[in-house]
Design a protein around this motif. Structure first.
Motif, PDB file in Angstrom:
ATOM      1  N   LEU A   5      -2.916   5.977  11.218  1.00  0.00           N
ATOM      2  CA  LEU A   5      -1.916   5.858  10.159  1.00  0.00           C
ATOM      3  C   LEU A   5      -0.914   4.748  10.475  1.00  0.00           C
ATOM      4  O   LEU A   5      -0.535   3.957   9.602  1.00  0.00           O
ATOM      5  CB  LEU A   5      -1.196   7.197   9.966  1.00  0.00           C
ATOM      6  CG  LEU A   5      -0.169   7.250   8.849  1.00  0.00           C
ATOM      7  CD1 LEU A   5      -0.816   6.918   7.498  1.00  0.00           C
ATOM      8  CD2 LEU A   5       0.484   8.610   8.794  1.00  0.00           C
ATOM      9  N   LYS A   6      -0.493   4.657  11.741  1.00  0.00           N
ATOM     10  CA  LYS A   6       0.421   3.591  12.149  1.00  0.00           C
ATOM     11  C   LYS A   6      -0.228   2.223  11.958  1.00  0.00           C
ATOM     12  O   LYS A   6       0.409   1.288  11.455  1.00  0.00           O
ATOM     13  CB  LYS A   6       0.839   3.770  13.612  1.00  0.00           C
ATOM     14  CG  LYS A   6       1.778   4.922  13.850  1.00  0.00           C
ATOM     15  CD  LYS A   6       2.099   5.041  15.334  1.00  0.00           C
ATOM     16  CE  LYS A   6       2.939   6.285  15.602  1.00  0.00           C
ATOM     17  NZ  LYS A   6       3.210   6.447  17.037  1.00  0.00           N
ATOM     18  N   LEU A   7      -1.467   2.084  12.338  1.00  0.00           N
ATOM     19  CA  LEU A   7      -2.191   0.819  12.173  1.00  0.00           C
ATOM     20  C   LEU A   7      -2.317   0.462  10.692  1.00  0.00           C
ATOM     21  O   LEU A   7      -2.100  -0.690  10.299  1.00  0.00           O
ATOM     22  CB  LEU A   7      -3.586   0.918  12.817  1.00  0.00           C
ATOM     23  CG  LEU A   7      -4.455  -0.331  12.693  1.00  0.00           C
ATOM     24  CD1 LEU A   7      -3.811  -1.510  13.413  1.00  0.00           C
ATOM     25  CD2 LEU A   7      -5.840  -0.050  13.232  1.00  0.00           C
ATOM     26  N   PHE A   8      -2.607   1.452   9.864  1.00  0.00           N
ATOM     27  CA  PHE A   8      -2.707   1.232   8.421  1.00  0.00           C
ATOM     28  C   PHE A   8      -1.377   0.734   7.853  1.00  0.00           C
ATOM     29  O   PHE A   8      -1.333  -0.196   7.049  1.00  0.00           O
ATOM     30  CB  PHE A   8      -3.160   2.522   7.722  1.00  0.00           C
ATOM     31  CG  PHE A   8      -3.202   2.403   6.233  1.00  0.00           C
ATOM     32  CD1 PHE A   8      -4.216   1.680   5.607  1.00  0.00           C
ATOM     33  CD2 PHE A   8      -2.218   3.002   5.454  1.00  0.00           C
ATOM     34  CE1 PHE A   8      -4.251   1.559   4.227  1.00  0.00           C
ATOM     35  CE2 PHE A   8      -2.238   2.891   4.073  1.00  0.00           C
ATOM     36  CZ  PHE A   8      -3.270   2.168   3.453  1.00  0.00           C
ATOM     37  N   LEU A   9      -0.267   1.357   8.244  1.00  0.00           N
ATOM     38  CA  LEU A   9       1.054   0.943   7.777  1.00  0.00           C
ATOM     39  C   LEU A   9       1.401  -0.474   8.236  1.00  0.00           C
ATOM     40  O   LEU A   9       1.979  -1.255   7.474  1.00  0.00           O
ATOM     41  CB  LEU A   9       2.121   1.930   8.237  1.00  0.00           C
ATOM     42  CG  LEU A   9       2.096   3.302   7.555  1.00  0.00           C
ATOM     43  CD1 LEU A   9       3.100   4.244   8.211  1.00  0.00           C
ATOM     44  CD2 LEU A   9       2.377   3.162   6.077  1.00  0.00           C
ATOM     45  N   VAL A  10       1.036  -0.826   9.452  1.00  0.00           N
ATOM     46  CA  VAL A  10       1.295  -2.177   9.958  1.00  0.00           C
ATOM     47  C   VAL A  10       0.488  -3.196   9.159  1.00  0.00           C
ATOM     48  O   VAL A  10       1.010  -4.242   8.740  1.00  0.00           O
ATOM     49  CB  VAL A  10       0.974  -2.273  11.471  1.00  0.00           C
ATOM     50  CG1 VAL A  10       0.944  -3.718  11.944  1.00  0.00           C
ATOM     51  CG2 VAL A  10       1.980  -1.471  12.273  1.00  0.00           C
ATOM     52  N   VAL A  11      -0.778  -2.918   8.896  1.00  0.00           N
ATOM     53  CA  VAL A  11      -1.632  -3.824   8.123  1.00  0.00           C
ATOM     54  C   VAL A  11      -1.099  -3.968   6.701  1.00  0.00           C
ATOM     55  O   VAL A  11      -1.031  -5.078   6.160  1.00  0.00           O
ATOM     56  CB  VAL A  11      -3.106  -3.328   8.134  1.00  0.00           C
ATOM     57  CG1 VAL A  11      -3.945  -4.099   7.129  1.00  0.00           C
ATOM     58  CG2 VAL A  11      -3.682  -3.457   9.528  1.00  0.00           C
ATOM     59  N   CYS A  12      -0.687  -2.865   6.080  1.00  0.00           N
ATOM     60  CA  CYS A  12      -0.117  -2.924   4.716  1.00  0.00           C
ATOM     61  C   CYS A  12       1.163  -3.747   4.700  1.00  0.00           C
ATOM     62  O   CYS A  12       1.373  -4.561   3.789  1.00  0.00           O
ATOM     63  CB  CYS A  12       0.148  -1.525   4.186  1.00  0.00           C
ATOM     64  SG  CYS A  12      -1.355  -0.646   3.740  1.00  0.00           S
ATOM     65  N   THR A  13       2.022  -3.560   5.690  1.00  0.00           N
ATOM     66  CA  THR A  13       3.281  -4.301   5.754  1.00  0.00           C
ATOM     67  C   THR A  13       3.019  -5.796   5.913  1.00  0.00           C
ATOM     68  O   THR A  13       3.656  -6.626   5.246  1.00  0.00           O
ATOM     69  CB  THR A  13       4.151  -3.791   6.924  1.00  0.00           C
ATOM     70  OG1 THR A  13       4.361  -2.387   6.758  1.00  0.00           O
ATOM     71  CG2 THR A  13       5.476  -4.516   6.988  1.00  0.00           C
ATOM     72  N   ILE A  14       2.091  -6.160   6.760  1.00  0.00           N
ATOM     73  CA  ILE A  14       1.739  -7.575   6.943  1.00  0.00           C
ATOM     74  C   ILE A  14       1.144  -8.142   5.655  1.00  0.00           C
ATOM     75  O   ILE A  14       1.477  -9.249   5.245  1.00  0.00           O
ATOM     76  CB  ILE A  14       0.768  -7.744   8.137  1.00  0.00           C
ATOM     77  CG1 ILE A  14       1.507  -7.440   9.440  1.00  0.00           C
ATOM     78  CG2 ILE A  14       0.171  -9.148   8.170  1.00  0.00           C
ATOM     79  CD1 ILE A  14       0.615  -7.363  10.663  1.00  0.00           C
ATOM     80  N   GLY A  15       0.292  -7.361   5.002  1.00  0.00           N
ATOM     81  CA  GLY A  15      -0.313  -7.812   3.746  1.00  0.00           C
ATOM     82  C   GLY A  15       0.718  -8.053   2.658  1.00  0.00           C
ATOM     83  O   GLY A  15       0.687  -9.062   1.955  1.00  0.00           O
ATOM     84  N   VAL A  16       1.666  -7.141   2.508  1.00  0.00           N
ATOM     85  CA  VAL A  16       2.724  -7.300   1.509  1.00  0.00           C
ATOM     86  C   VAL A  16       3.576  -8.523   1.845  1.00  0.00           C
ATOM     87  O   VAL A  16       3.925  -9.324   0.968  1.00  0.00           O
ATOM     88  CB  VAL A  16       3.587  -6.023   1.412  1.00  0.00           C
ATOM     89  CG1 VAL A  16       4.856  -6.273   0.622  1.00  0.00           C
ATOM     90  CG2 VAL A  16       2.791  -4.892   0.786  1.00  0.00           C
ATOM     91  N   GLY A  17       3.890  -8.699   3.110  1.00  0.00           N
ATOM     92  CA  GLY A  17       4.674  -9.862   3.531  1.00  0.00           C
ATOM     93  C   GLY A  17       3.945 -11.171   3.277  1.00  0.00           C
ATOM     94  O   GLY A  17       4.537 -12.168   2.866  1.00  0.00           O
ATOM     95  N   PHE A  18       2.643 -11.169   3.505  1.00  0.00           N
ATOM     96  CA  PHE A  18       1.839 -12.371   3.302  1.00  0.00           C
ATOM     97  C   PHE A  18       1.820 -12.784   1.835  1.00  0.00           C
ATOM     98  O   PHE A  18       1.899 -13.963   1.510  1.00  0.00           O
ATOM     99  CB  PHE A  18       0.407 -12.128   3.810  1.00  0.00           C
ATOM    100  CG  PHE A  18      -0.476 -13.322   3.699  1.00  0.00           C
ATOM    101  CD1 PHE A  18      -0.376 -14.368   4.605  1.00  0.00           C
ATOM    102  CD2 PHE A  18      -1.411 -13.417   2.677  1.00  0.00           C
ATOM    103  CE1 PHE A  18      -1.195 -15.482   4.501  1.00  0.00           C
ATOM    104  CE2 PHE A  18      -2.233 -14.525   2.563  1.00  0.00           C
ATOM    105  CZ  PHE A  18      -2.124 -15.550   3.484  1.00  0.00           C
TER     106      PHE A  18
END
Length: 142
Positions: A5-18
């Motif tokens: 879940l933590k990895l998923f949230l980090v990937v989503c946050t990076i994706g939104v930022g990108f």
């Protein structure tokens, strides 16, 4: 909290930022879209805005068939005008056309619109002399 879940949230946050700047530009552009009634239509019926008069040789353009434009623009001494168009219903890039001076305060040239996946489309944009511009639209059907 699980590691997945933590990895998923980090990937989503990076994706939104990108994609944040692209999303911001898209939302900003959509909020600035004017209704079609605010555009001067390019048809055989001349449209007049102040002392500027625009006219086309047909009411409805077709893809890959040149549409001739005639513009009377008495308040400029420029040698050419620029027509910039974008799709109203869908994004198809930006088209630019140059209209050359053909007489005293008169400019002419042609606009050739690309093929679209839909059978009808409206192109909107502006005609400018570099100092002043008018909003215009052109209707296309296949």
């Amino acid at each position: 909290m699980s590691s997945i879940l933590k990895l998923f949230l980090v990937v989503c946050t990076i994706g939104v930022g990108f994609f944040a700047s692209d999303l911001y530009r898209w939302v900003s552009a959509r909020s600035q879209v004017k209704p079609l009634s605010e555009y001067c239509p390019l048809t055989t019926q001349a449209c007049e805005l102040g002392n500027i008069r625009v006219e086309a040789d047909r009411d409805i353009s077709q893809p890959l068939v040149p549409t001739k434009l005639i513009i009377d623009w008495p308040s400029t001494e420029e040698q050419s005008l620029l027509v910039v168009l974008q799709g109203y219903e869908m994004e198809m890039g930006t088209l630019m056309f140059k209209l050359n001076k053909s007489g005293t305060h008169q400019y002419s040239g042609s606009v050739t619109l690309p093929v679209c996946t839909s059978t009808t489309m409206t192109w909107v944009g502006e005609i400018t002399d570099g100092q002043q511009s008018i909003s215009t639209s052109i209707r296309m059907e296949q």
